[in-house]
Structure formats: C-alpha cells, structure tokens
Design an enzyme around this catalytic site. Structure first.
Site, PDB file in Angstrom:
ATOM      1  N   SER A 142       0.854  -1.174   0.000  1.00 46.91           N
ATOM      2  CA  SER A 142       0.000   0.000   0.000  1.00 46.91           C
ATOM      3  C   SER A 142       0.904   1.243   0.000  1.00 46.91           C
ATOM      4  CB  SER A 142      -0.863  -0.067   1.257  1.00 46.91           C
ATOM      5  OG  SER A 142      -1.769   0.986   1.252  1.00 46.91           O
TER       6      SER A 142
ATOM      7  N   LYS B   5      -2.588   9.912  -8.275  1.00 46.81           N
ATOM      8  CA  LYS B   5      -2.939   8.629  -7.647  1.00 46.81           C
ATOM      9  C   LYS B   5      -4.282   8.206  -8.225  1.00 46.81           C
ATOM     10  CE  LYS B   5      -3.487   6.400  -3.116  1.00 46.81           C
ATOM     11  NZ  LYS B   5      -4.451   5.483  -3.627  1.00 46.81           N
TER      12      LYS B   5
ATOM     13  N   ARG C  57      -4.692  -7.329  -6.547  1.00 47.92           N
ATOM     14  CA  ARG C  57      -3.804  -7.175  -5.414  1.00 47.92           C
ATOM     15  C   ARG C  57      -4.022  -8.264  -4.362  1.00 47.92           C
ATOM     16  NH1 ARG C  57      -1.854  -2.522  -3.217  1.00 47.92           N
ATOM     17  NH2 ARG C  57      -3.360  -1.337  -4.380  1.00 47.92           N
TER      18      ARG C  57
ATOM     19  N   GLU D  91      -2.954   0.576 -12.574  1.00 51.86           N
ATOM     20  CA  GLU D  91      -4.318   0.732 -12.115  1.00 51.86           C
ATOM     21  C   GLU D  91      -5.261   0.586 -13.304  1.00 51.86           C
ATOM     22  OE1 GLU D  91      -3.682   1.157  -8.915  1.00 51.86           O
ATOM     23  OE2 GLU D  91      -5.674   1.621  -8.113  1.00 51.86           O
TER      24      GLU D  91
ATOM     25  N   LYS E 278      -3.108  12.821  -0.206  1.00 52.03           N
ATOM     26  CA  LYS E 278      -4.510  12.597  -0.552  1.00 52.03           C
ATOM     27  C   LYS E 278      -5.221  13.907  -0.843  1.00 52.03           C
ATOM     28  CE  LYS E 278      -6.672   9.143   0.338  1.00 52.03           C
ATOM     29  NZ  LYS E 278      -7.214   8.105  -0.538  1.00 52.03           N
TER      30      LYS E 278
ATOM     31  N   CYS F 181     -47.044  10.886 -12.631  1.00 52.55           N
ATOM     32  CA  CYS F 181     -45.968  11.598 -13.321  1.00 52.55           C
ATOM     33  C   CYS F 181     -46.030  13.085 -12.974  1.00 52.55           C
ATOM     34  CB  CYS F 181     -46.109  11.397 -14.825  1.00 52.55           C
ATOM     35  SG  CYS F 181     -45.047  12.480 -15.800  1.00 52.55           S
TER      36      CYS F 181
ATOM     37  N   CYS G  28     -47.360  14.927 -16.501  1.00 54.60           N
ATOM     38  CA  CYS G  28     -48.664  14.728 -17.144  1.00 54.60           C
ATOM     39  C   CYS G  28     -49.698  14.123 -16.205  1.00 54.60           C
ATOM     40  CB  CYS G  28     -48.509  13.855 -18.385  1.00 54.60           C
ATOM     41  SG  CYS G  28     -48.030  12.159 -18.018  1.00 54.60           S
TER      42      CYS G  28
ATOM     43  N   CYS H 129     -42.788   7.357 -16.167  1.00 56.48           N
ATOM     44  CA  CYS H 129     -44.104   7.898 -16.470  1.00 56.48           C
ATOM     45  C   CYS H 129     -44.899   6.777 -17.134  1.00 56.48           C
ATOM     46  CB  CYS H 129     -43.953   9.090 -17.422  1.00 56.48           C
ATOM     47  SG  CYS H 129     -45.495   9.601 -18.208  1.00 56.48           S
TER      48      CYS H 129
HETATM   49  S1  IVH Z   1       3.250   3.994  -7.023  1.00 57.85           S
HETATM   50  C1  IVH Z   1       3.205   0.868  -3.492  1.00 57.85           C
HETATM   51  N1  IVH Z   1       1.691   5.466  -8.441  1.00 57.85           N
HETATM   52  O1  IVH Z   1      -2.396   3.321  -4.938  1.00 57.85           O
HETATM   53  C2  IVH Z   1       4.093   0.934  -4.639  1.00 57.85           C
HETATM   54  N2  IVH Z   1       0.674   3.860  -7.042  1.00 57.85           N
HETATM   55  O2  IVH Z   1      -3.141   3.248  -2.147  1.00 57.85           O
HETATM   56  C3  IVH Z   1       4.180   2.264  -5.299  1.00 57.85           C
HETATM   57  N3  IVH Z   1      -1.783   3.850  -7.160  1.00 57.85           N
HETATM   58  O3  IVH Z   1      -0.699   0.358  -4.198  1.00 57.85           O
HETATM   59  C4  IVH Z   1       2.998   2.581  -6.059  1.00 57.85           C
HETATM   60  N4  IVH Z   1      -1.949   5.449  -8.638  1.00 57.85           N
HETATM   61  O4  IVH Z   1      -2.092   0.513  -6.424  1.00 57.85           O
HETATM   62  C5  IVH Z   1       1.744   4.481  -7.552  1.00 57.85           C
HETATM   63  N5  IVH Z   1       0.473   6.880  -9.781  1.00 57.85           N
HETATM   64  C6  IVH Z   1       0.513   5.884  -8.898  1.00 57.85           C
HETATM   65  C7  IVH Z   1      -0.648   5.266  -8.400  1.00 57.85           C
HETATM   66  C8  IVH Z   1      -0.527   4.253  -7.456  1.00 57.85           C
HETATM   67  C9  IVH Z   1      -2.617   4.594  -7.905  1.00 57.85           C
HETATM   68  C10 IVH Z   1      -2.241   2.813  -6.235  1.00 57.85           C
HETATM   69  C11 IVH Z   1      -1.317   1.638  -6.104  1.00 57.85           C
HETATM   70  C12 IVH Z   1      -0.948   1.624  -4.651  1.00 57.85           C
HETATM   71  C13 IVH Z   1      -2.157   2.272  -4.069  1.00 57.85           C
HETATM   72  C14 IVH Z   1      -1.962   2.723  -2.649  1.00 57.85           C
END
Ligand code: IVH
Length: 684
Positions: free
Chosen positions: A106, A132, A154, A195, A322, A412, A415, A435
């Site tokens: 993650s 992301k 995953r 992704e 985020k 409706c 109408c 309708c």
């Molecule tokens: S780099 C963990 N780049 O987000 C290894 N991950 O919440 C480095 N994800 O496990 C990952 N966009 O599945 C990377 N531009 C991006 C990403 C990305 C989505 C996903 C990925 C990761 C997860 C973590």
C-alpha cells in the site's frame, strides 16, 4: 547454510555483511528451489533489514527474485536492473491464484504540507509526482519472451485472484511485448503494475446502475462472465515495472511506454515544489476522464529507494498526498423527482449547500428508485456526499436522522399519468420509476425534441419554443418538425415572419444527416456518440435494426447491457424512424470495411484455438486491417479461419460444417488455417 546458522547470525550484534548476504541468498535459493521457506518470513525480513543497513548495495538486495513473495524484496525488485536469477516458472499457485513474487504494498498517506514534510524528513533528493489513480490495482506478468502469461489482482498483497482472461481484453495491455524493448530482461520475465479504471465518459453510460467507476473496474476484472460493461471499455495506467533495468522513475515511465503501455503521468520536482505540484493536480482533477484521489510522490533515485526500503505495509520512498475536501456531509432538504426525455423519473437530492472540492453543492442525482430504496432516505437525513472525479456530486450514504419517508410519486410530475416501476435485468437488478404513458407526456416530448434538435444541430428550438409548439398541437414527434411552415409558426405568440422563416430554414438545412448523428438523435439510452460511431462504421441502419443483442454484444466492445438497451431502443423507435426516414436522407459515413485496409471488404470469422493471439485480439486486428470480424458464419462471411486441430476434427465443428456447405453452394467463405490466413494477409 542451516536455519540454526541464520538464527546465530541474527543474534550476532555485528554480523559480517558477506555472511548476511549469503544467508539471504540461501533463503532465496531454498524458497525458490523447494518452493518452501526454511525460515519464517519474519526471520527473513529481519535478515534483509540487517543486510540493508550494513550493506545497501549487497548483491542479494540487487537481484530480482524468481518467485519470492517477500515484502523486503519488493523495492529491490522494482528498482534493480539485474534479473539474472534463475526461474520464471508458473506464477500461479495450486489454486490458480497469482503469487506476487514482489508483494503489492500500500502507500503511506499525508494530507497537507505539514504531514508531507514529516514524511520527507531530511531528504532533499528529487521526487517524481504522479496522479494517484483511483481504480483496481493489477500486476501483469510477461515471460522472458514478452508473452503475457498472468495477471492478478492485489488480493492480500501476496496472492491475488487471476484476472488474466479480462485483462487480456483491456486496451493498452499488450498480449506480446515488443521484443526490441525487452533488452536486459532476465529469465524471470517482466511484471508491469498499474491501475485499471473505467473512464468517466464510459461510466456515464452506466452510472444509474453502479455505485462508482472503481467498483465497475474491479467487478469487470473479476467477472467470469460478461458483467455488463466489457473489459474493452476499461483503461490501464502503468506505474511500476519489475524485471527490466531502468534509471529512475521517469525512465521507468519511458520504458513502460516503449513496451506499449500508457504510463501514469510522471513529473520530476524538487521537494519544495511538491505543494505546488499537488495543487496543480488538484485543480486538473475535474478535467481528467478518470478519478484520482491524490498525488503519489516517489523518490526518483532507485538506489535511495533501495536504501530506504519498506515496512510490511508500504515503501518508505513513496507517499500518497490525498486530495481533500472531496467528501462532506449535508442534510437532505427534499427529494425531487425529475422527468427525463425517455420518460424515466429520476430522484434528485436537494441538500443544504455544502462545499466539496472547492465548489458549493446543493443537488445530487440519486440515479434511480433503487438508490433511494437502498439508502433508505428520509427527508432530514444527514448525507455523506462526494464528488465523483471531483465533479459529479454523489450521495455515498445516509447517516440517518430524518423522519419523513421519501415515497416515490404515484403520478408523473408532468402529465399526471400513474407512474410505474420498471425493473431492469442489469447486474444489480435496478428499479427505475417511469411515467406510465411517456408517448403522451408533453414533458417527455419536449425533452425528446430538444435532444433531437441538439443532436442534429437544428438551431433555434429552445425549450420555450418547443413548449409552445407542443401546446399549439403543431408537433407530436420529431418528424413533425419537417412539416412546419412559416405561416403556421407565425400563429405562435411573439413569432414574427423573419424568425418563423429562419426556423424553417434551419430545419430544411438539416435534412441530410449522417447515420451516427441520426442514431444519437433518437435519444436511446446508452446510444451516445461512442456507440453510434462504432455501429455506423460497420452497419447500415437497416442492418442495425435486424441485429440481435447477442450479435451486437459479441462483435463490438459494447457489452451486453448496452447492446440490450440499443436493440430495445431501436425497436421502440421503429415507428418514429419510419416517419423520419420520409423526411431525412442519410448520407454515407465511410465504413471501416471500405477504407482500403488489407482486409477491406472481408468478413472474417475465427473458430478453434488460435496460436498466434487470442480470439478477441484477432478480431480487433481484423477490424484494424479494415475488415469486419464476425462471430458466426453467415452469408456475409468471406473467410473462416480455423485454429488448432479443428480442420481435421471429426465431426467438424458447426462453424466449419456450415462454412463447407456454404462454400459448395455459393463459393464462399474461403476456409483457411490460422497459418495460411496470416501468411495471406502478410502477402496482401
Ligand atoms: S506507485 C506501493 N503510483 O495506490 C508501490 N501507485 O493506495 C508504489 N496507485 O498500491 C505505487 N496510482 O495501487 C503508484 N500513480 C501511482 C498510483 C498508485 C494509484 C495505487 C497503487 C498503490 C495504491 C496505494
């Protein structure tokens, strides 16, 4: 080396790095050869950690494991260019699940500059930023010759479900990597991670049936049977490459592109530039065709990545910043029921204004009756809201607190006809409110006419004029527009001779229409521009009206849900079409088969198992060569390509038998082995 030696090594306060290296290698060998670890994972992890501290460049850390699903190898696998350890082997376990030889970890998270700086610490090295992407993570394996051999979700990070059958059909996932781009590959092949998403433009067509694009992407990937949306509509963004030498993260993206993938965007920046880069992505979010939920910052330098290593949960060399403010809470003030041009009555939540992703939101569509029922909405409820893709307000959940139940209207809102509930067969068995007599409902008619005139670019017909025309009983369907005369129009209030003449001229000017425009103008659910273009390049209107759902779904990347809606919609539109065809003329758009590709004019059907590529790939390839790929042998079929041993099969397959009969009777189709077919096309 025995397990006891390893334990002794771990108890040694100053272990010799060379011995540590030998221990890790011994564990790897044991794991690899015997498919069994002779020390527990935790012990192995400790060993690797020690080795990393004492000798970051150790050979055992550089190598890429053949089949070692161990956390601490991951970044080495991702980073190192050496892939010369033995083995490739089958990536699947006994249950058919995909073993992630490098665990899918993650990402650590941060939410603002402060928490970002905390992650950064003292480091000053260049970073690479990527959006992301909010989809379903997949790991895709190729053998050393570049052949696609496995794809896994995953899962728990160590083992995932095989999603190969669907990943094969996702565009931009090559079935065979370009051999020239594979320089430096080791025997264990290459793994690409990324992704899978459903683009928002594609999600829009099924938004009334599914909760969010991520769920659709994950569902479609895992589906054993067609899940309504075909994998061809998905997109794949690659962000990691294991098993090929690369220089830094930007180099990785370049290499992914050379292999035929679409890498997630990458952008190098200094650490002090990261907040500005983050802001830029945050504001670009609403323009993207896929959802993002943050920006990933990675340290570009792979040697430093190796040195930093990972925890069991996430790499230390990357962080996900985020996006914030994409969800919030508000109160349900009222439920509106809004009538669409197809006669569907859609619930819309009216909420106390709340700021989400920088914009005030006061309304959010609830898509259909099922959503209201599922959320159990009551007026006064607190709602949790998000903006999909940072744009479309969406009710995620009701947190309760309200008291007045939201009963759907019995009649409706336009109408007054009694409403009825329509159950679709979709994957979620959606209930929609409609309708009871859309054909006679003025609001439905107005919506249809508005859509029709917009689709065919007939200017001047705004909702007010359309209401007046309907009120005056001058139009009952789109075909009536062509009967309007300036004299009749002038009977309408506030309508002068000039305007009336211009409006009629606007209608006249659009009597010639292309087939895609006509198809869109009918306002059939799921028959938007994408589908219309796809259909019109292959079929005439007459042919289209004869197609079955199966034919439509089998041949093209539409999916069974869309196919069913289109077939049903064309059937329902038949009377209107008959009337329209007396008024308009369809002008040709070029058909794929007519564009002069190598297979122009050919309709090719495949049967049996193909060696060279999967059936789907072969069909798509035929289309790219200007031909038409058929699912079954028909009078139109010009070539039947027989794979595997089917040519000699006794009894012959039904396709082959049919083709032979047809060959005797009408001299076609040509019956070809796979080899002969590709040789023939090559020679063309
Ligand atoms: S780099 C963990 N780049 O987000 C290894 N991950 O919440 C480095 N994800 O496990 C990952 N966009 O599945 C990377 N531009 C991006 C990403 C990305 C989505 C996903 C990925 C990761 C997860 C973590």
């Amino acid at each position: 080396m025995r397990a006891a030696d390893i334990v002794a090594l771990l108890n040694d306060p100053a272990p010799d790095p060379a011995r540590l290296n030998a221990a890790v290698e011994a564990c790897d060998r044991a794991y690899f050869n015997d498919l069994d670890a002779f020390v527990p994972d935790q012990v192995y992890d400790l060993l690797v950690e020690r080795l990393r501290l004492r000798w970051p460049e150790a050979p055992a850390l550089q190598a890429i494991g053949g089949a070692r699903p161990r956390a601490e190898r991951s970044e080495d696998g991702a980073a190192a260019g050496v892939a010369d350890v033995e083995g490739g082997g089958d990536p699947h376990d006994d249950e058919g699940r995909v073993v992630h030889r490098v665990p899918m970890l993650s990402l650590g998270k941060c939410y603002d500059t402060q928490s970002f700086l905390q992650w950064l610490g003292e480091r000053t090295s260049p970073l690479v930023a990527s959006p992301k992407i909010d989809g379903a993570a997949v790991a895709i394996r190729y053998d050393a010759s570049g052949l696609l051999i496995a794809a896994g979700s995953r899962g728990d990070g160590r083992r995932g479900d095989s999603v190969l059958h669907n990943v094969r059909r996702v565009p931009k996932v090559p079935a065979q990597l370009d051999v020239a781009a594979l320089a430096g590959v080791g025997v264990s092949g290459v793994e690409v991670r990324g992704e899978v998403v459903l683009p928002l433009s594609a999600f829009a067509e099924v938004a009334d049936l599914f909760a969010n694009p991520r769920n659709v992407a994950a569902g479609v990937l895992k589906a054993k049977e067609e899940a309504g949306v075909p994998p061809e509509r998905l997109a794949f963004f690659a962000y990691d490459l294991i098993g090929l030498p690369v220089e830094g993260e930007v180099g990785k993206a370049d290499r992914l592109r050379a292999l035929g993938f679409e890498p997630a965007a990458v952008e190098r920046c200094r650490p002090d530039e990261a907040p500005a880069v983050f802001e830029r992505w945050a504001s670009a979010r609403s323009e993207l065709d896929y959802e993002i939920d943050g920006v990933v910052f990675r340290i570009d330098d792979l040697a430093e990545q190796r040195r930093l290593g990972s925890t069991a949960h996430h790499p230390r060399w990357a962080v996900a910043w985020k996006l914030q403010g994409d969800s919030g809470e508000s109160r349900l003030i009222a439920l509106e029921w809004s009538l669409s041009r197809t006669g569907t009555i859609t619930p819309v939540a009216q909420v106390e204004p709340v700021e989400l992703s920088g914009a005030m939101v006061s309304r959010a569509t609830l898509h259909n009756l099922s959503t209201v029922e599922r959320l159990g909405l009551r007026v006064g409820d607190r709602l949790s809201l998000t903006r999909r893709g940072g744009v479309i307000p969406h009710v995620e959940a009701s947190l309760g607190g309200g008291s007045v139940a939201c009963a759907p209207p019995a009649t409706c809102p336009s109408c007054g006809e009694p409403t009825r509930v329509h159950e679709t067969e979709g994957p979620s068995g959606t209930r929609t409110l409609r309708c009871g007599r859309p054909a006679a409902c003025p609001a439905v008619l107005r919506g249809q006419l508005f859509h029709y005139t917009a689709a065919l670019e007939i200017d001047g017909f705004g909702p007010k004029l359309l209401d007046a025309l309907i009120e005056a009983d001058l139009v009952h369907d789109a075909a009536d527009l062509y009967q309007l005369r300036p004299e009749t129009l002038q009977r309408l209030p506030r309508m002068g001779a000039t305007l009336a003449t211009r409006l009629c001229a606007n209608v006249e000017a659009r009597r010639k229409v292309t087939l895609p425009a006509l198809l869109v103008s009918l306002g059939i659910d799921s028959l938007g521009k994408h589908a219309a273009d796809l259909l019109a390049t292959r079929w005439t209107l007459d042919e289209l009206r004869q197609l079955s759902i199966a034919e439509l779904a089998a041949l093209h990347s539409l999916g069974s849900l869309t196919a069913a809606r289109i077939v049903e919609g064309l059937h329902d539109a038949a009377p209107l079409l008959e009337r329209l065809l007396k008024e308009i003329r369809i002008v040709e758009v070029e058909r794929a088969g007519g564009q002069g590709g190598k297979l122009a004019g050919q309709q090719v059907v495949f049967t049996g198992k193909l060696e060279r590529m999967g059936r789907r790939d072969a069909q798509q390839w035929v289309v790219r060569q200007g031909g038409v790929a058929g699912a079954a042998v028909t009078a139109e079929t010009t070539m039947l390509v027989v794979g595997g041993d089917e040519l000699a099969a006794d009894p012959p397959s039904s396709k082959l038998a049919r083709a032979r009969r047809s060959l005797q009777a009408v001299g076609k189709p040509q019956i070809l082995s796979e080899e002969a077919f590709f040789a023939l096309v090559d020679a063309l």
